[in-house]
Write a protein that holds these residues in place. Structure first.
Motif, PDB file in Angstrom:
ATOM      1  N   LYS A  86       0.839  -1.206   0.000  1.00 15.85           N
ATOM      2  CA  LYS A  86       0.000   0.000   0.000  1.00 15.85           C
ATOM      3  C   LYS A  86       0.871   1.252   0.000  1.00 15.85           C
ATOM      4  CE  LYS A  86      -3.576   2.373   2.645  1.00 15.85           C
ATOM      5  NZ  LYS A  86      -4.359   2.380   3.864  1.00 15.85           N
ATOM      6  N   ARG A  89       2.621   1.583  -3.382  1.00 11.92           N
ATOM      7  CA  ARG A  89       1.660   1.999  -4.413  1.00 11.92           C
ATOM      8  C   ARG A  89       1.360   3.492  -4.294  1.00 11.92           C
ATOM      9  NH1 ARG A  89      -4.229  -0.674  -5.724  1.00 11.92           N
ATOM     10  NH2 ARG A  89      -4.473   0.365  -7.722  1.00 11.92           N
ATOM     11  N   ALA A  90       1.226   3.984  -3.081  1.00  7.28           N
ATOM     12  CA  ALA A  90       0.981   5.411  -2.866  1.00  7.28           C
ATOM     13  C   ALA A  90       2.173   6.234  -3.345  1.00  7.28           C
ATOM     14  CB  ALA A  90       0.699   5.690  -1.395  1.00  7.28           C
ATOM     15  N   GLU A  91       3.365   5.754  -3.097  1.00  3.24           N
ATOM     16  CA  GLU A  91       4.569   6.488  -3.488  1.00  3.24           C
ATOM     17  C   GLU A  91       4.770   6.457  -5.002  1.00  3.24           C
ATOM     18  OE1 GLU A  91       7.745   8.911  -3.198  1.00  3.24           O
ATOM     19  OE2 GLU A  91       6.276   8.452  -1.660  1.00  3.24           O
ATOM     20  N   ALA A  93       2.412   6.018  -7.215  1.00  2.71           N
ATOM     21  CA  ALA A  93       1.219   6.512  -7.907  1.00  2.71           C
ATOM     22  C   ALA A  93       0.936   5.635  -9.117  1.00  2.71           C
ATOM     23  CB  ALA A  93       1.372   7.975  -8.301  1.00  2.71           C
ATOM     24  N   ARG A 124       9.385   7.826   3.524  1.00  2.53           N
ATOM     25  CA  ARG A 124       7.946   7.670   3.290  1.00  2.53           C
ATOM     26  C   ARG A 124       7.448   6.332   3.832  1.00  2.53           C
ATOM     27  NH1 ARG A 124       7.110  11.246  -1.388  1.00  2.53           N
ATOM     28  NH2 ARG A 124       7.579  13.269  -0.469  1.00  2.53           N
TER      29      ARG A 124
END
Length: 137
Positions: A86, A89-91, A93, A124
Motif C-alpha cells: 500500500k 503503491r501510494a509512493e 502513484a 515515506r
C-alpha cells in the motif's frame, strides 16, 4: 539535507571548448530537487537548470556511476506485505501490478537508486509504519 553531486567535462555549445559541468540531486524539505550548471572558460557562456520533477536521465546516470547505487533496506523482514505494498503503491502513484513488482524487488533487496531517491522512499515507508533505510550495497 541528503545530496549527491558530480562534476564532468562537456563541450561548450557556443564555442566547442571543454567546459566543466556540475550536477546534483538533493533531498530537501521532504522532496527531491536537482540542478546542473556549467561555465565556459573560453567564451564565458554559462548554463544553469534546476527542477523538482524527474531528474534528467543523463544526470541520474552520472550520479549512479560516480557514487554507486543505494539500496532500499527493509529493517523488519517480517513487515506486513499488504501495508508495504500500500505504501509503495501510494509512493509510485501506479497500479497494483507495479506495486507487486516493486514489493518483490524490495523484499529481495533489489530496489536501488540514487541516495536522495532511496532516502526519500525510506522516509515515506517509515511514515507509513514500515521500518526502512537507505544503504550502500
Amino acid at each position: 539535507m541528503i545530496y549527491e553531486s558530480v562534476e564532468y567535462p562537456s563541450a561548450c555549445e557556443a564555442c566547442g571548448a571543454v567546459t566543466e559541468c556540475s550536477g546534483a540531486q538533493v533531498l530537501l524539505d521532504d522532496g527531491l530537487r536537482w540542478d546542473v550548471a556549467s561555465s565556459c572558460p573560453g567564451c564565458g557562456q554559462a548554463f544553469i537548470a534546476c527542477g523538482r520533477a524527474d531528474i534528467p536521465a543523463d544526470l541520474r546516470d552520472r550520479l549512479l556511476t560516480e557514487h554507486g547505487p543505494t539500496r532500499l533496506e527493509i529493517v523488519d523482514r517480517s513487515a506486513n506485505s499488504a501495508l508495504l505494498m500500500k505504501a509503495l503503491r501510494a509512493e509510485l502513484a501506479g497500479g497494483l501490478h507495479q506495486a507487486k513488482e516493486m514489493l518483490q524487488r524490495v523484499r529481495a533487496g533489489g530496489h536501488t537508486g540514487t541516495l536522495p531517491e532511496v532516502e526519500l522512499l525510506a522516509r515515506r515507508l517509515c511514515e507509513a509504519g514500515i521500518q526502512a533505510r537507505a544503504g550502500r550495497p
